[in-house]
Scaffold this active site. Structure first.
Site, PDB file in Angstrom:
ATOM      1  N   HIS A 222     -48.805  32.333 -17.100  1.00 18.08           N
ATOM      2  CA  HIS A 222     -47.610  32.462 -17.939  1.00 18.08           C
ATOM      3  C   HIS A 222     -47.910  32.007 -19.361  1.00 18.08           C
ATOM      4  O   HIS A 222     -47.680  32.746 -20.330  1.00 18.08           O
ATOM      5  CB  HIS A 222     -46.476  31.622 -17.333  1.00 18.08           C
ATOM      6  CG  HIS A 222     -45.221  31.582 -18.150  1.00 18.08           C
ATOM      7  ND1 HIS A 222     -44.028  32.108 -17.722  1.00 18.08           N
ATOM      8  CD2 HIS A 222     -44.966  31.047 -19.380  1.00 18.08           C
ATOM      9  CE1 HIS A 222     -43.101  31.928 -18.638  1.00 18.08           C
ATOM     10  NE2 HIS A 222     -43.648  31.276 -19.666  1.00 18.08           N
ATOM     11  N   GLU A 223     -48.415  30.790 -19.485  1.00 12.85           N
ATOM     12  CA  GLU A 223     -48.639  30.232 -20.821  1.00 12.85           C
ATOM     13  C   GLU A 223     -49.749  30.962 -21.563  1.00 12.85           C
ATOM     14  O   GLU A 223     -49.645  31.197 -22.776  1.00 12.85           O
ATOM     15  CB  GLU A 223     -48.950  28.735 -20.721  1.00 12.85           C
ATOM     16  CG  GLU A 223     -47.788  27.887 -20.252  1.00 12.85           C
ATOM     17  CD  GLU A 223     -46.544  28.080 -21.118  1.00 12.85           C
ATOM     18  OE1 GLU A 223     -46.677  28.207 -22.345  1.00 12.85           O
ATOM     19  OE2 GLU A 223     -45.436  28.129 -20.563  1.00 12.85           O
TER      20      GLU A 223
ATOM     21  N   HIS B  14     -48.824  34.058 -23.436  1.00 14.64           N
ATOM     22  CA  HIS B  14     -48.141  33.855 -24.714  1.00 14.64           C
ATOM     23  C   HIS B  14     -49.109  33.885 -25.901  1.00 14.64           C
ATOM     24  O   HIS B  14     -48.679  34.174 -27.030  1.00 14.64           O
ATOM     25  CB  HIS B  14     -47.418  32.507 -24.733  1.00 14.64           C
ATOM     26  CG  HIS B  14     -46.140  32.468 -23.977  1.00 14.64           C
ATOM     27  ND1 HIS B  14     -45.206  33.485 -24.000  1.00 14.64           N
ATOM     28  CD2 HIS B  14     -45.602  31.498 -23.183  1.00 14.64           C
ATOM     29  CE1 HIS B  14     -44.160  33.144 -23.253  1.00 14.64           C
ATOM     30  NE2 HIS B  14     -44.375  31.956 -22.747  1.00 14.64           N
TER      31      HIS B  14
ATOM     32  N   ASP C 227     -40.536  34.997 -23.864  1.00 21.37           N
ATOM     33  CA  ASP C 227     -39.725  34.521 -22.741  1.00 21.37           C
ATOM     34  C   ASP C 227     -38.380  35.225 -22.829  1.00 21.37           C
ATOM     35  O   ASP C 227     -37.406  34.694 -23.353  1.00 21.37           O
ATOM     36  CB  ASP C 227     -39.553  33.000 -22.788  1.00 21.37           C
ATOM     37  CG  ASP C 227     -40.841  32.272 -22.475  1.00 21.37           C
ATOM     38  OD1 ASP C 227     -41.524  32.655 -21.513  1.00 21.37           O
ATOM     39  OD2 ASP C 227     -41.188  31.322 -23.215  1.00 21.37           O
TER      40      ASP C 227
ATOM     41  N   TYR D 298     -36.143  34.011 -17.492  1.00 23.97           N
ATOM     42  CA  TYR D 298     -36.867  33.086 -16.623  1.00 23.97           C
ATOM     43  C   TYR D 298     -36.449  33.293 -15.172  1.00 23.97           C
ATOM     44  O   TYR D 298     -35.282  33.574 -14.882  1.00 23.97           O
ATOM     45  CB  TYR D 298     -36.555  31.638 -16.994  1.00 23.97           C
ATOM     46  CG  TYR D 298     -37.188  31.121 -18.258  1.00 23.97           C
ATOM     47  CD1 TYR D 298     -38.544  31.298 -18.522  1.00 23.97           C
ATOM     48  CD2 TYR D 298     -36.425  30.421 -19.191  1.00 23.97           C
ATOM     49  CE1 TYR D 298     -39.121  30.801 -19.668  1.00 23.97           C
ATOM     50  CE2 TYR D 298     -36.996  29.913 -20.346  1.00 23.97           C
ATOM     51  CZ  TYR D 298     -38.345  30.105 -20.581  1.00 23.97           C
ATOM     52  OH  TYR D 298     -38.915  29.600 -21.728  1.00 23.97           O
TER      53      TYR D 298
END
Length: 351
Positions: A301-302, A305, A314, A317
Site C-alpha cells: 500500500h505505502e 504511493h 487514498d 479505505y
C-alpha cells in the site's frame, strides 16, 4: 386509569418517537490569519461542533480535521483557480479497524453542543510555489465517521463546512527532508520490530512479484481483477501492471523503516516523493504478517504511493469501500492504494 399493558405500550411508543426524531449533525469552520508573510505562518484552526441532539463518538481519521498529520485535508484554491501542490503524507488507515479499538486517542467524543478545535500547519502539507502569491480559499474535508453504538461499525457523516480566506505572500514553501541520501535501515525500531520487518519485507516482495506475474498472464477480465479494479480495459490493465512492475522491482529489505510513530489508529504513512522511506505506526504492529490488512500488504500500500512507483492515492479505505469503488469508478480504482493492496493480498483467494 391506564392499564399496565397500555402504559407500557405508550412508554415504548414515546421512546420510539424520540429515537426516530433524534438528529445527528456537525458543523465545521476554518479560521486563521487573513494574511501571512511566508507560508510557514499559514496555520489554520478547524472547529468542529456537534449540532445534533445525539452524542457522537468520532474517529480521528488522519485524512480529516480531527488529526494533525499533514495529509490532504484541505481543498485550497487561489483567486486565479490555481491550487498549491500537495507535498504532505499519504496514510494507510482502516476505519472499521480503528472503530473497534480501545485506545481513547482513536476517538473524539462530542456531546450535543460541544466543540473541538485543532490547529493545522498548512506549510507541512502544501507547496504554494507554482500557484504563487495570491488570496486563497481554504476549504476543509467535511467527511467524518462516527462509531455506531450498536454495531461498533463506522458510519459516514458530513459536516456543514465554512471555508477561510487568506492572502499568502513571501516565502511559498518550506524546506523538505533531504531525499535519496544514504540512510539507516531502521529508525527508532526495537529488536522485535526489526524482526517483524525482516519477515514483512520479503513477504511484500512476494506479493508484488506474484501480482505482476498474474497480471502478465491474465490479459482479460478475471474475478480477481474486476473485484478490485472494476471493468476490464486493456489501458487500465496496463496501468495496474506498470504499478506492480515497479513494486516488484523494489528492494523492500533496503528501505528505511521509521518506527517512531505511536498513533495506534494509523498503520503507516509516506511522503510520496521520498522513495524508500516508510513511517510505521501502532496499527502496523498489531496486523498479521500476511492476509487482509497485513504487514506485508501495508508495505505494498505505502510503496504504491511513491511517485517513482506510479503514485497512487487514498480514494477510499477498506475492502468493502474498495469493492464498491471498483464497480462505480474503475478509473479511480486503478489509482487507489488499498485496491492494490487487496489485489496483492488476494484474501480470500480469487482466480
Amino acid at each position: 386509569m391506564f392499564s399496565s399493558a397500555l402504559r407500557t405500550a405508550l412508554v415504548a411508543l414515546a421512546a420510539s418517537a424520540v429515537a426516530v426524531s433524534a438528529e445527528r449533525g456537525l458543523s465545521l469552520k476554518v479560521s486563521g490569519p487573513e494574511a501571512v508573510d511566508g507560508v510557514d505562518n499559514l496555520k489554520v484552526t478547524t472547529t468542529l461542533v456537534n449540532t445534533g441532539d445525539e452524542t457522537l463518538k468520532l474517529l480521528n481519521d488522519p485524512r480529516g480535521a480531527l488529526h494533525t498529520l499533514p495529509a490532504n485535508t484541505f481543498d485550497i484554491v487561489a483567486d486565479s483557480g490555481a491550487s498549491p501542490s500537495f507535498t504532505g503524507v499519504k496514510v494507510k488507515y482502516v476505519p472499521s479497524v480503528a472503530a473497534k479499538g480501545t485506545d481513547e486517542s482513536l476517538f473524539t467524543v462530542l456531546a450535543p453542543g460541544e466543540s473541538v478545535s485543532v490547529v493545522h500547519d498548512l506549510s507541512a502539507a502544501y507547496n504554494f510555489t507554482t500557484s504563487g502569491a495570491s488570496t486563497y480559499t481554504v476549504e476543509p474535508s467535511n467527511l467524518f465517521h462516527f462509531v455506531d453504538p450498536t454495531t461498533s461499525e463506522p458510519v459516514e457523516i458530513r459536516a456543514d463546512a465554512e471555508a477561510h480566506v487568506a492572502a499568502v505572500s513571501g516565502k511559498l514553501a518550506i524546506a523538505r527532508r533531504s531525499q535519496f541520501s544514504k540512510r539507516e535501515t531502521y529508525v527508532g525500531c526495537s529488536t522485535s520490530q526489526k524482526s517483524a520487518l525482516t519477515t514483512a519485507a520479503p513477504n511484500a516482495l512476494t506479493y508484488a512479484t506474484n501480482a505482476k506475474s498474474y497480471l502478465t498472464a491474465n490479459t482479460a477480465a478475471t474475478t480477481r481483477y474486476t473485484t478490485w479494479f472494476g471493468a476490464y480495459t486493456a489501458a487500465r490493465h496496463s496501468t495496474v501492471l506498470s504499478h506492480f512492475t515497479n513494486l516488484a522491482g523494489n528492494s523492500y529489505s533496503t528501505f528505511t523503516y521509521d518506527c517512531t510513530c505511536t498513533d495506534s489508529g494509523v498503520y503507516a504513512f509516506v511522503d510520496p516523493s521520498d522513495f524508500g522511506y516508510i513511517t510505521l505506526c501502532g496499527a502496523f504492529w498489531d496486523a498479521p504478517a500476511t492476509g487482509t490488512d497485513s504487514k506485508a500488504g501495508t508495505l505494498i500500500h505505502e510503496s504504491s504511493h511513491f511517485t517513482k512507483n506510479g503514485g497512487t492515492d487514498d480514494v477510499v479505505y477498506g475492502q468493502s469501500a474498495a469493492k464498491s469503488l471498483a464497480k462505480s469508478s474503475p478509473a479511480q480504482a486503478i489509482t487507489n492504494a488499498d485496491s492494490h493492496e487487496y489485489f496483492a493480498e488476494n484474501n480470500p483467494a480469487q482466480s
